[in-house]
Design a protein around this motif. Structure first.
Motif, PDB file in Angstrom:
ATOM      1  N   HIS A 135       0.825  -1.206   0.000  1.00  9.92           N
ATOM      2  CA  HIS A 135       0.000   0.000   0.000  1.00  9.92           C
ATOM      3  C   HIS A 135       0.861   1.259   0.000  1.00  9.92           C
ATOM      4  CE1 HIS A 135      -4.130  -1.414   0.032  1.00  9.92           C
ATOM      5  NE2 HIS A 135      -3.761  -2.399   0.831  1.00  9.92           N
ATOM      6  N   TRP A 136       2.036   1.202   0.620  1.00 13.69           N
ATOM      7  CA  TRP A 136       2.943   2.343   0.519  1.00 13.69           C
ATOM      8  C   TRP A 136       3.368   2.544  -0.934  1.00 13.69           C
ATOM      9  CZ3 TRP A 136       7.727   3.557  -1.324  1.00 13.69           C
ATOM     10  CH2 TRP A 136       8.232   4.819  -0.960  1.00 13.69           C
ATOM     11  N   ILE A 137       3.712   1.441  -1.602  1.00 10.75           N
ATOM     12  CA  ILE A 137       4.103   1.513  -3.019  1.00 10.75           C
ATOM     13  C   ILE A 137       2.930   2.015  -3.862  1.00 10.75           C
ATOM     14  CG2 ILE A 137       4.761   0.120  -5.024  1.00 10.75           C
ATOM     15  CD1 ILE A 137       6.371  -1.659  -3.082  1.00 10.75           C
ATOM     16  N   LYS A 138       1.742   1.497  -3.588  1.00  8.85           N
ATOM     17  CA  LYS A 138       0.546   1.909  -4.327  1.00  8.85           C
ATOM     18  C   LYS A 138       0.324   3.412  -4.194  1.00  8.85           C
ATOM     19  CE  LYS A 138      -4.506   1.360  -3.995  1.00  8.85           C
ATOM     20  NZ  LYS A 138      -4.845   1.213  -5.422  1.00  8.85           N
ATOM     21  N   ASN A 139       0.391   3.924  -2.981  1.00  7.25           N
ATOM     22  CA  ASN A 139       0.169   5.350  -2.764  1.00  7.25           C
ATOM     23  C   ASN A 139       1.246   6.196  -3.432  1.00  7.25           C
ATOM     24  OD1 ASN A 139      -2.131   4.830  -1.246  1.00  7.25           O
ATOM     25  ND2 ASN A 139      -1.031   4.827   0.704  1.00  7.25           N
ATOM     26  N   TYR A 140       2.473   5.708  -3.395  1.00  9.47           N
ATOM     27  CA  TYR A 140       3.565   6.426  -4.052  1.00  9.47           C
ATOM     28  C   TYR A 140       3.322   6.518  -5.553  1.00  9.47           C
ATOM     29  CZ  TYR A 140       8.227   7.387  -5.930  1.00  9.47           C
ATOM     30  OH  TYR A 140       9.282   7.927  -6.623  1.00  9.47           O
ATOM     31  N   ILE A 141       2.981   5.395  -6.168  1.00 12.21           N
ATOM     32  CA  ILE A 141       2.758   5.380  -7.617  1.00 12.21           C
ATOM     33  C   ILE A 141       1.565   6.246  -8.001  1.00 12.21           C
ATOM     34  CG2 ILE A 141       2.106   3.906  -9.574  1.00 12.21           C
ATOM     35  CD1 ILE A 141       3.653   1.631  -8.205  1.00 12.21           C
ATOM     36  N   GLU A 142       0.478   6.111  -7.257  1.00 13.18           N
ATOM     37  CA  GLU A 142      -0.732   6.868  -7.598  1.00 13.18           C
ATOM     38  C   GLU A 142      -0.560   8.358  -7.343  1.00 13.18           C
ATOM     39  OE1 GLU A 142      -4.042   4.908  -5.704  1.00 13.18           O
ATOM     40  OE2 GLU A 142      -4.062   3.323  -7.236  1.00 13.18           O
ATOM     41  N   GLY A 143       0.448   8.719  -6.538  1.00 18.98           N
ATOM     42  CA  GLY A 143       0.762  10.125  -6.354  1.00 18.98           C
ATOM     43  C   GLY A 143       1.255  10.796  -7.624  1.00 18.98           C
ATOM     44  N   PHE A 144       1.633   9.984  -8.597  1.00 24.73           N
ATOM     45  CA  PHE A 144       2.061  10.508  -9.904  1.00 24.73           C
ATOM     46  C   PHE A 144       0.964  10.348 -10.958  1.00 24.73           C
ATOM     47  CE2 PHE A 144       5.997   9.693  -7.657  1.00 24.73           C
ATOM     48  CZ  PHE A 144       6.763  10.801  -7.977  1.00 24.73           C
ATOM     49  N   GLY A 145      -0.241  10.038 -10.500  1.00 24.07           N
ATOM     50  CA  GLY A 145      -1.364   9.941 -11.421  1.00 24.07           C
ATOM     51  C   GLY A 145      -1.464   8.637 -12.176  1.00 24.07           C
ATOM     52  N   VAL A 146      -0.757   7.626 -11.719  1.00 18.24           N
ATOM     53  CA  VAL A 146      -0.762   6.323 -12.388  1.00 18.24           C
ATOM     54  C   VAL A 146      -1.718   5.387 -11.658  1.00 18.24           C
ATOM     55  CG1 VAL A 146       0.614   4.315 -13.051  1.00 18.24           C
ATOM     56  CG2 VAL A 146       1.619   6.610 -13.174  1.00 18.24           C
ATOM     57  N   LYS A 147      -2.632   4.773 -12.387  1.00 17.92           N
ATOM     58  CA  LYS A 147      -3.581   3.831 -11.793  1.00 17.92           C
ATOM     59  C   LYS A 147      -2.893   2.501 -11.526  1.00 17.92           C
ATOM     60  CE  LYS A 147      -7.849   1.290 -12.744  1.00 17.92           C
ATOM     61  NZ  LYS A 147      -8.907   0.988 -13.738  1.00 17.92           N
ATOM     62  N   THR A 148      -3.133   1.955 -10.347  1.00 14.12           N
ATOM     63  CA  THR A 148      -2.566   0.658  -9.998  1.00 14.12           C
ATOM     64  C   THR A 148      -3.671  -0.373  -9.810  1.00 14.12           C
ATOM     65  OG1 THR A 148      -2.614   1.052  -7.604  1.00 14.12           O
ATOM     66  CG2 THR A 148      -0.635   1.756  -8.792  1.00 14.12           C
TER      67      THR A 148
END
Length: 386
Positions: free
Chosen positions: A26-39
């Motif tokens: 979930h940390w990785i998910k939040n980091y990635i989605e912070g750049f507008g990328v859907k996970t």
């Protein structure tokens, strides 16, 4: 965030193989989605663990999957000089922590390059594929690879699995299959060995069967000189049984580690083992009717990696690292699962496998920086297509 700061965060999650990885994923998910990328998360059956995948770039065929695992091996009983779940810089050019090399260093390289990926004009997409439970049998990789195929309308072509290889392309590894065997014999006075069925003696027969099977494969010419050793191996790593020298053992256990070169069929060897154990049951039940041998998979077969020496994946790695010289390795990885799913798969990641699974594990700063540069070079390459 820099590659070092991301690695510092990743190693702080003490997720062992078999344990829940939801906090780190979930940390990785939040980091990635912070750049507008859907996970997309791919949970296990009881929702205690999850893999993650995402796409950066256009929905067109031919993209590249960057794959790694979020779990690590235990540290208990190892003589660590530092906190294994804190990234330590001793000033000697290395960064110490469990998972720094195997393989959160690669994950950090991928995540650090995410801003470049998002801002680039990619002609071909990049995918992240991060799994769980790799360290206890690559349990999530097959489901993750299949989920990627079902989720996206387009088809990725390549999969780079970032296991520590000193950034050398690796095109082959053996399969691995671990099997636990429990033998239930009779018991009695040791002088009655011919009137009873010793579980320890039967365990010894299975050990000798495995060694003879290995030797028969070698003698038959079933070898692959790309590997060291150049043949399939059958090894008994654990055996236990009996309570006293003068008591016939009524129970014994052993574990077999079977590693097959790609040309040998691990499933067939497993069946031959079960057939042999069944034949021993039938023979010894004439002496002891309740004699039984239980054969259980410790984990499913991890398939081999057998990418062609002519694969374009080698050229891909060469273009982003400068290294076109392929190799094979003795360890197994998730690469076999991605290959079986239809992706042109290759191993290439920063760090040395010599550091994996040991106390005071480290990745050199030089390797980490070169790994980060490799991913940045991939981004540049995909701006022009491959």
């Amino acid at each position: 965030m820099t590659v070092n700061s991301i690695l510092e965060k990743l190693v702080s999650f003490p997720v062992l193989g078999g344990e829940s990885n939801l906090e780190i994923i979930h940390w990785i998910k939040n980091y990635i989605e912070g750049f507008g990328v859907k996970t997309t998360l791919v949970p296990n059956e009881d929702n205690t663990k999850a893999s993650l995948h995402c796409r950066i770039g256009p929905a067109v065929d031919g993209g590249v999957i960057l794959s790694g695992h979020t779990d690590v091996v235990p540290v208990k009983g190892q003589p660590w000089n530092t906190n294994p779940f804190q990234l330590i810089d001793k000033g000697d050019g290395n960064l110490y922590a469990r998972g720094s090399c195997d393989m959160k260093g690669f994950l950090a390289c991928c995540l650090a390059a995410l801003p470049d990926m998002v801002n680039a004009q990619l002609k071909l997409p990049i995918y992240f594929a991060f799994s769980y439970d790799e360290e206890i049998g690559c349990l999530a990789a097959s489901t993750l690879a299949t989920h990627i195929k079902k989720t996206y309308s387009e088809t990725p072509r390549y999969a780079i699995i970032g296991e520590a290889s000193m950034l050398q392309p690796v095109i082959g590894h053996k399969s691995i299959h671990i099997i636990d065997i429990t033998i239930h014999g009779s018991q009695g006075h040791s002088s009655r060995i011919k009137q009873e069925v010793s579980a320890v003696h039967e365990a010894a027969r299975i050990v000798m069967w495995a060694e003879q099977k290995m030797n028969d494969l070698i003698t038959s010419g079933s070898v692959d000189e790309r590997f060291n050793p150049p043949h399939s191996s059958l090894h008994t790593g654990m055996i236990n049984g009996g309570i006293a020298p003068n008591i016939i053992a009524n129970k014994a256990t052993l574990s077999l580690d079977i590693r097959c070169i790609p040309k040998n069929n691990a499933s067939q060897l497993y069946q031959e083992l079960k057939d042999y154990c069944k034949s021993r049951e039938q023979e010894q039940r004439a002496i002891f009717s309740d004699f039984k041998i239980e054969v259980v998979e410790n984990h499913p077969i991890v398939p081999p990696l057998n990418t062609s020496e002519d694969s374009d994946a080698i050229n891909l790695i060469g273009k982003i690292t400068g290294n076109y010289n392929w190799d094979t390795v003795a360890y197994a990885s998730e690469a076999g699962h991605f290959s079986n799913a239809g992706f042109e798969s290759i191993i290439c990641g920063p760090g040395s496998i010599k550091q994996a699974h040991r106390a005071n594990e480290f990745i050199s700063k030089d390797q980490l920086n070169k790994g980060a540069k490799m991913i940045k070079n991939l981004v540049k390459l995909l701006e022009t297509a491959i």
